[in-house]
Design a protein around this motif. Structure first.
Motif, short mmCIF file in Angstrom:
data_model
loop_
_atom_site.label_atom_id
_atom_site.label_comp_id
_atom_site.label_asym_id
_atom_site.label_seq_id
_atom_site.Cartn_x
_atom_site.Cartn_y
_atom_site.Cartn_z
N ALA A 88 73.56 -5.77 46.20
CA ALA A 88 74.29 -7.30 46.14
C ALA A 88 73.04 -8.12 45.79
N PHE A 89 73.49 -9.32 45.05
CA PHE A 89 72.83 -10.20 44.74
C PHE A 89 73.49 -11.62 44.34
N ASP A 90 72.52 -12.55 44.36
CA ASP A 90 73.24 -13.90 44.47
C ASP A 90 73.07 -14.50 42.58
N VAL A 91 73.86 -15.43 42.44
CA VAL A 91 74.00 -16.02 40.94
C VAL A 91 73.71 -17.54 41.24
N ASN A 92 72.77 -18.21 40.65
CA ASN A 92 72.55 -19.49 40.87
C ASN A 92 73.03 -20.23 39.51
N ALA A 93 74.09 -20.93 39.64
CA ALA A 93 74.58 -21.76 38.32
C ALA A 93 75.49 -22.93 38.84
N ALA A 94 75.17 -23.38 39.98
CA ALA A 94 75.77 -24.63 40.60
C ALA A 94 77.36 -24.54 40.57
N CYS A 95 77.90 -25.20 40.11
CA CYS A 95 79.21 -25.50 40.13
C CYS A 95 79.85 -24.51 39.35
N SER A 96 79.40 -23.90 38.31
CA SER A 96 79.64 -23.02 37.28
C SER A 96 79.31 -21.52 37.92
N GLY A 97 79.08 -21.58 39.09
CA GLY A 97 78.52 -20.21 39.81
C GLY A 97 79.66 -19.10 39.83
N PHE A 98 80.89 -19.58 40.01
CA PHE A 98 81.66 -18.55 40.10
C PHE A 98 82.22 -17.75 38.73
#
Ligand code: ACO
Length: 326
Positions: A105-115
């Motif tokens: 499991a990890f996070d992605v940080n791309a604000a509103c484009s994140g999904f």
């Protein structure tokens, strides 16, 4: 290469509703201004101890349920957020524990484009045969990074989470056709939370300057948003030999109904091919597309074989699109 199909969707919206009229009591604004400039009537606020991982876990559980896949069958969790529970560990790790999965499991940080970014990462794992089931989650507690004295930003955002389960398939006629991601780091300070990182570590001074709250140059963002959403949609359609006339549904990031309308006009998309729920939730950043997708599915707006385009724009600056055969 395998196919990557969306086998389940889910969402979680906190119960507490904050209306434009409620905001009139907090900052100098009006229901009329907010509705006319943004299309937003109300938004959800987490509160009551509910944080990003709680909403993400609830949306993920619903996505697994609709897919008929249990947590032990999930190989990977990719969670898009800029409002993590903590600076680290990744909120995806906390969600893994909350849903009882053993997945990486990890996070992605791309604000509103994140999904859209997270979906594209998951797509690569599935198509390459490295994972069979990937939970892709967008979850945000924006209420915790909003400056409730700044009317330029606090009226725009809301809290919530959405999720999809992306599943490997041998049927390549369905699923994600392709994704396109873009970044322009020269505008990294156009939308940002300056404080609390290495540049401006938390200090009395950073707090006094309110640096741990979100800042946005709204006007500049508006123009780039319309251009990048339009161009990324046109590019991904052209690259796959489609035109906008082939689209059955377009789910854009829900930032502002005027942005959505301008993009739809440039793409010559009629109202019935457009999904918009910004009036109820405001901008939920990385959660906006998966929440909208879950609502579109529940409303019967997507039938097998339909061509779906999702596209987003946000801090980074980042933007991107995914073309999906439902
Ligand atoms: N209530 C009343 N008046 C307000 C408010 C408010 N809440 N906010 C701003 N105003 C005022 C301004 O002070 C300004 O007044 P002035 O003319 O006296 O200076 C006036 O309204 C007009 O302000 P503008 O900024 O020009 O308004 P605009 O029409 O551009 O709308 C908005 C502002 C809604 C922010 C718009 O620019 C926008 O939606 N931008 C894009 C946001 C976006 O897409 N962000 C990307 C995603 S965010 C992410 O990734 C985290």
């Amino acid at each position: 290469m395998y196919g990557a199909i969306i086998s389940g969707t889910g969402s979680y919206l906190p119960e507490k509703i904050l209306t434009n009229h409620d905001l009139e009591k907090i900052v100098e604004t009006s229901d009329e201004w907010i509705k006319t400039r943004t299309g937003i009537s109300e938004r959800r606020i987490a509160g009551n101890g509910i944080i990003t991982s709680d909403m993400a876990a609830a949306a993920a559980q619903q996505a697994m349920l609709t897919a008929g896949v249990s947590a032990d069958k999930v190989d990977l969790i990719v969670l898009a957020t800029v409002t993590p529970d903590m600076v680290f560990p990744a909120t995806a790790c906390i969600v893994q524990h909350k849903i009882g999965a053993r997945a990486a499991a990890f996070d992605v940080n791309a604000a509103c484009s994140g999904f859209v970014y997270a979906l594209s990462v998951a797509e690569q794992y599935i198509k390459a045969g490295s994972a069979k089931n990937v939970l892709v989650i967008g979850a945000e507690t924006y209420s915790t990074i909003l400056d409730w004295t700044d009317r330029n930003t606090c009226v725009l955002f809301g809290d919530g989470a959405g999720a999809v389960l992306l599943t490997q398939s041998t049927d390549k006629s369905r699923g994600i056709i392709s994704s396109r991601l873009y970044t322009d780091g020269s505008m990294s300070e156009t939308i940002c939370v300056p404080g609390g990182g290495a540049k401006y570590p938390c200090s009395l001074e950073s707090i006094e300057k309110r640096l741990h709250y979100m800042k946005m140059k709204g006007n500049e963002t508006f123009k780039v948003a319309v251009r990048s959403l339009t161009e990324s949609a046109q590019t991904i359609l052209q690259e796959n030999n489609y035109t906008t006339a082939d689209l059955d549904l377009f789910i854009p990031h829900q930032a502002n109904s005027r942005i959505i309308q301008s993009v739809a006009n440039y793409l010559s998309l009629p109202e019935e091919k457009l999904f918009c729920n910004i009036d109820k939730y405001g901008n939920t950043s990385a959660a906006s597309i998966p929440i909208a997708l879950d609502e579109a599915v529940a409303a019967g707006r997507l039938k097998p074989g339909n061509l779906l385009l999702v596209s987003a724009f946000g801090g980074g600056l980042t933007w991107g699109a995914s073309l999906i055969r439902w």
